[in-house]
Design an enzyme around this catalytic site. Structure first.
Site, mmCIF file in Angstrom:
data_model
loop_
_atom_site.group_PDB
_atom_site.id
_atom_site.type_symbol
_atom_site.label_atom_id
_atom_site.label_comp_id
_atom_site.label_asym_id
_atom_site.label_seq_id
_atom_site.Cartn_x
_atom_site.Cartn_y
_atom_site.Cartn_z
ATOM 1 N N SER A 49 0.860 -1.385 -0.054
ATOM 2 C CA SER A 49 0.224 -0.137 0.166
ATOM 3 C C SER A 49 1.068 1.869 0.011
ATOM 4 C CB SER A 49 -0.812 0.029 1.065
ATOM 5 O OG SER A 49 -1.964 0.928 1.376
ATOM 6 N N CYS A 64 3.772 6.919 3.037
ATOM 7 C CA CYS A 64 4.337 7.956 2.908
ATOM 8 C C CYS A 64 5.541 7.715 3.679
ATOM 9 C CB CYS A 64 3.496 9.283 3.802
ATOM 10 S SG CYS A 64 2.764 9.776 1.893
ATOM 11 N N ALA A 72 2.165 8.394 -1.985
ATOM 12 C CA ALA A 72 2.415 9.535 -2.532
ATOM 13 C C ALA A 72 3.052 10.577 -2.820
ATOM 14 C CB ALA A 72 0.919 10.447 -1.070
ATOM 15 N N GLN A 101 2.032 6.371 -6.546
ATOM 16 C CA GLN A 101 0.651 7.241 -6.504
ATOM 17 C C GLN A 101 1.071 8.814 -6.480
ATOM 18 O OE1 GLN A 101 -0.845 7.568 -1.838
ATOM 19 N NE2 GLN A 101 -2.942 6.616 -3.036
ATOM 20 N N TYR A 153 -7.595 14.251 1.270
ATOM 21 C CA TYR A 153 -6.808 15.397 -0.112
ATOM 22 C C TYR A 153 -7.510 15.572 -1.656
ATOM 23 C CZ TYR A 153 -3.679 13.276 3.294
ATOM 24 O OH TYR A 153 -2.364 12.682 4.147
ATOM 25 N N ARG A 161 -7.083 5.279 -5.886
ATOM 26 C CA ARG A 161 -7.358 5.399 -4.552
ATOM 27 C C ARG A 161 -8.862 6.192 -4.111
ATOM 28 N NH1 ARG A 161 -4.229 3.965 0.475
ATOM 29 N NH2 ARG A 161 -4.296 1.903 0.456
ATOM 30 N N LEU A 212 -5.698 -3.280 8.265
ATOM 31 C CA LEU A 212 -5.642 -3.872 8.786
ATOM 32 C C LEU A 212 -5.702 -5.269 8.031
ATOM 33 C CD1 LEU A 212 -7.730 -2.240 11.691
ATOM 34 C CD2 LEU A 212 -5.582 -2.697 11.272
ATOM 35 N N GLY A 233 -0.539 -2.173 4.535
ATOM 36 C CA GLY A 233 0.485 -1.395 4.578
ATOM 37 C C GLY A 233 1.498 -1.230 6.388
ATOM 38 N N ARG A 234 1.376 -1.698 6.956
ATOM 39 C CA ARG A 234 2.007 -1.082 8.225
ATOM 40 C C ARG A 234 2.308 -3.072 8.855
ATOM 41 N NH1 ARG A 234 -2.909 1.259 11.971
ATOM 42 N NH2 ARG A 234 -4.047 -0.088 10.132
HETATM 43 C C1 FMN Z 1 3.035 5.476 7.420
HETATM 44 C C2 FMN Z 1 1.858 5.470 7.015
HETATM 45 C C3 FMN Z 1 1.830 6.611 5.325
HETATM 46 C C4 FMN Z 1 1.087 6.320 4.588
HETATM 47 N N1 FMN Z 1 0.489 6.948 3.776
HETATM 48 C C5 FMN Z 1 -0.002 7.078 2.426
HETATM 49 C C6 FMN Z 1 -0.185 7.539 1.228
HETATM 50 O O1 FMN Z 1 0.794 7.804 1.001
HETATM 51 N N2 FMN Z 1 -1.068 7.293 0.346
HETATM 52 C C7 FMN Z 1 -2.021 6.416 1.093
HETATM 53 O O2 FMN Z 1 -3.258 6.340 0.172
HETATM 54 N N3 FMN Z 1 -2.340 6.546 1.966
HETATM 55 C C8 FMN Z 1 -1.169 6.065 3.206
HETATM 56 N N4 FMN Z 1 -1.492 5.590 4.593
HETATM 57 C C9 FMN Z 1 -2.199 4.372 4.181
HETATM 58 C C10 FMN Z 1 -2.148 3.180 3.689
HETATM 59 O O3 FMN Z 1 -2.001 3.017 2.697
HETATM 60 C C11 FMN Z 1 -3.132 2.763 4.634
HETATM 61 O O4 FMN Z 1 -4.528 2.548 3.197
HETATM 62 C C12 FMN Z 1 -3.136 2.260 5.809
HETATM 63 O O5 FMN Z 1 -2.166 1.601 6.496
HETATM 64 C C13 FMN Z 1 -3.882 1.188 6.423
HETATM 65 O O6 FMN Z 1 -3.370 -0.396 5.551
HETATM 66 P P1 FMN Z 1 -3.283 -1.049 6.833
HETATM 67 O O7 FMN Z 1 -4.224 -1.210 7.341
HETATM 68 O O8 FMN Z 1 -2.558 -2.294 6.039
HETATM 69 O O9 FMN Z 1 -1.798 0.404 7.048
HETATM 70 C C14 FMN Z 1 -0.265 5.644 4.748
HETATM 71 C C15 FMN Z 1 0.065 4.820 6.474
HETATM 72 C C16 FMN Z 1 0.721 4.922 7.525
HETATM 73 C C17 FMN Z 1 0.831 4.145 8.233
#
Ligand code: FMN
Length: 364
Positions: free
Chosen positions: A22, A25, A62, A104, A186, A234, A307, A329-330
């Protein structure tokens, strides 16, 4: 046979599995000077490691299409040659590992000009290196943020061109998938939602007015993005406003149909971000039903995010047809080798990178 490890073909691009990094940033680019917004060694190592770890697609964070579209001064950008060169190294490394490189493209609108989250994330004044933000209407995101400048129609057209210019640069840098960031409060989401868009001209009011920027950006990007390569959008499926007027899942489905008709190949379905006091029922896979709703309602391919941490959970999301891919993501921050471990757990055949591929007892 694991559904998660079944390759997916979008247009002419075959992506080796359905686990995507995912966009996240890292707030790790130079904030000013000649290297402003340029991918650093950190980005190269970080994104390369996720590709080596087996993610089918690695989505770069992003990346701002214009300086004032950065969430923070430390964001990646893609408005000049130096930024393009830096990202070309990243895209090449991702491809060397057999993953598809995606990027992205975004504009933060009224949610720009903040410090990085790890420094508290406060809004930055001009003296602190911040700048005036822009938005559909002069409405602040929250009480502690200034109201943005309301974009004129000419300025909106500049934003549309900026997305197309950045997409051209992304292509030249070697990316195979472009994702337009229409989520998380955004700029594009600010236009979509009646909560943040109070315009009375052709870019506000009705669904068609609020959706116009999203449609124009996608049309402009699609016009420069090759026919044979996929385009992803997205979207936040809801503002989570509990009955207050805002962006809804029904409008999301309608938008998906219209964007699919002009060339979006997959919707990466997230939620929230436009309202500071939204009440979001966080829990495992809490946004998956939105991906399923968009998939069913529009017939388009979708990605589920939020999640998703467990291989069996991810397998079930794809196998049951709720989404075509999952974005992690995380969990992938914590464990870049998650896809390779998941492959073993799900009985899929995935090799480790050859440099790491030793059996127990074997020595180099
Ligand atoms: C550190 C961090 C930076 C993120 N930056 C972006 C981003 O640049 N663009 C975006 O669409 N979502 C961003 N997100 C959201 C993630 O892409 C993702 O949708 C969100 O963390 C939920 O997924 P997860 O539970 O697997 O972490 C960010 C999340 C985290 C934790």
């Amino acid at each position: 046979m694991s559904a998660l490890f079944e390759p997916i073909t979008l247009r002419s691009l075959t992506i080796p599995n359905r686990i995507w990094l995912s966009p996240m940033c890292m707030y790790s680019a130079a904030a000013e000077g000649p290297e402003i917004g340029v991918a650093t060694d950190f980005h190269l190592a970080h994104l390369g490691a996720r590709a080596a770890g087996g993610a089918g697609l690695v989505m770069v964070e992003a990346t701002a299409v214009r300086p004032e579209g950065r969430i923070s001064p430390y964001d990646l950008g893609l408005w000049n040659d130096r930024q393009q060169e830096g990202l070309a190294r990243v895209a090449a490394l991702i491809r060397q590992h057999g993953s598809a490189p995606g990027i992205q493209l975004g504009h933060a609108g009224r949610k720009a000009s903040n410090d990085r989250p790890r420094a508290g994330g406060a809004g930055l004044s001009a003296e602190q290196g911040g700048w005036e933000t822009v938005g559909p209407s002069a409405l602040a995101f929250s009480a502690d943020r200034p109201a943005p400048h309301e974009l004129t129609v000419d300025q909106i057209q500049d934003v549309v061109r900026a997305f197309a210019d950045a997409a051209k640069r992304a292509l030249a840098a070697g990316f195979q998938v472009a994702e337009v960031h229409g989520a998380h409060g955004y700029l594009i989401h600010q236009f979509l939602s009646p909560f943040s868009n109070h315009r009375t001209d052709g870019y506000g009011g009705s669904f068609a007015g609020r959706a116009r920027l999203a449609l124009e950006v996608v049309a402009a990007v699609r016009a420069v993005w090759p026919e044979e390569l996929p385009l992803v959008f997205r979207v936040s499926a809801t503002d989570w406003l509990d009955g207050r007027p805002g962006w809804t899942p029904e409008e999301t489905v309608r938008l998906a149909k219209e964007l699919q008709a002009i060339g979006v190949d997959l919707f990466d379905v997230s939620s929230g971000g436009n309202v500071p006091d939204a009440r979001i029922p966080l829990g495992p896979g809490y946004q998956v039903p939105f991906a399923a709703q968009v998939r069913q309602g529009s017939g388009a391919a979708t990605g589920a995010v939020g999640l998703i941490t467990d291989p069996a959970q991810a397998e079930e999301i794809v196998a049951s047809g709720q989404a075509d891919v999952v974005l992690l993501g995380r969990e992938l921050l914590r464990n870049p080798y998650w896809p390779l471990h998941a492959a073993r757990e799900l009985g899929a055949e995935r090799r480790w990178p050859e440099q790491y591929d030793y059996v127990v007892g074997q020595r180099g």
